[in-house]
Design a protein around this motif. Structure first.
Motif: not given
Length: 198
Positions: A83, A85-87, A130, A134, A186-187
């Motif tokens: 997955k 995750y965008t921030d 963002k 996911e 990016w995570t």
């Protein structure tokens, strides 16, 4: 009480005592065995190299930046799903963005190989990325990206992923973004597969 009665009671008491003592000392065959077990949990260990995927300055509308990074599974279990995750945080240098998001103008093109493919497998803006679900992102990006491994990252393997960032020239006045910067995070999260018989 007569002698006979006394003797009878004495014999009865002795018999009762002997039966109690004898009852606790009988012998029998027996045997024992023992089994042991242990449980050791596997590990998921997802790593990315480099940890800074992009650091560019002085970009203008129309510029693009190709980057490669490696996802590695250093664990002992296969990673069944990844997955993303965008921030990000926008620093508005002049304070004149008037509510516009710089992330709307940075497009992310997910590529198989930029030397061989002139179209990305999937593209979207940072602002859309963002907000994206996911699971949908996994199916649109990671299944084709990691397709050589069947959509997952096996234990002890790695894969190099190619991405292109583009400051989209929308043909309009984008002067409000001069001097602005965007800090992207990016995570990646690796997920185990379903349980199985061992």
């Amino acid at each position: 009480m007569g002698l006979k009665k006394k003797l009878g009671l004495g014999v009865a008491s002795a018999a009762l005592g002997l039966s109690l003592v004898g009852g606790g000392t009988f012998a029998y065959f027996n045997d024992t065995t023992e089994v042991n077990g242990s449980f050791a949990a596997g590990t998921l260990d997802l790593n990315a190299q480099p940890t800074t995927i992009i650091d560019v300055k002085n970009i203008k509308p129309g510029d693009w930046m190709n980057r490669a990074f490696e996802l590695k599974n250093d664990g002992t279990l296969d990673i069944d799903q990844i997955k993303l995750y965008t921030d990000y945080k926008v620093i508005d240098a002049e304070g004149n963005n008037a509510g516009e998001d710089f992330g709307d103008h940075i497009r992310v093109n997910f590529l198989h190989n930029w030397d061989k493919a002139d179209t990305p497998i999937f593209f979207t803006t940072l602002s859309e990325l963002k907000e994206m679900d996911e699971t949908e992102l996994y199916e649109k990006v990671f299944v084709p990206w990691l397709g050589t491994f069947g959509g997952y990252l096996a234990a002890g393997t790695s894969d190099t992923l190619l991405v292109q960032f583009e400051f989209v020239d929308n043909g309009k006045d984008q002067n409000k973004f001069q001097g602005d910067s965007l800090e992207l995070t990016w995570t990646f999260e690796g997920m185990q597969g379903p349980g199985e018989a061992k």
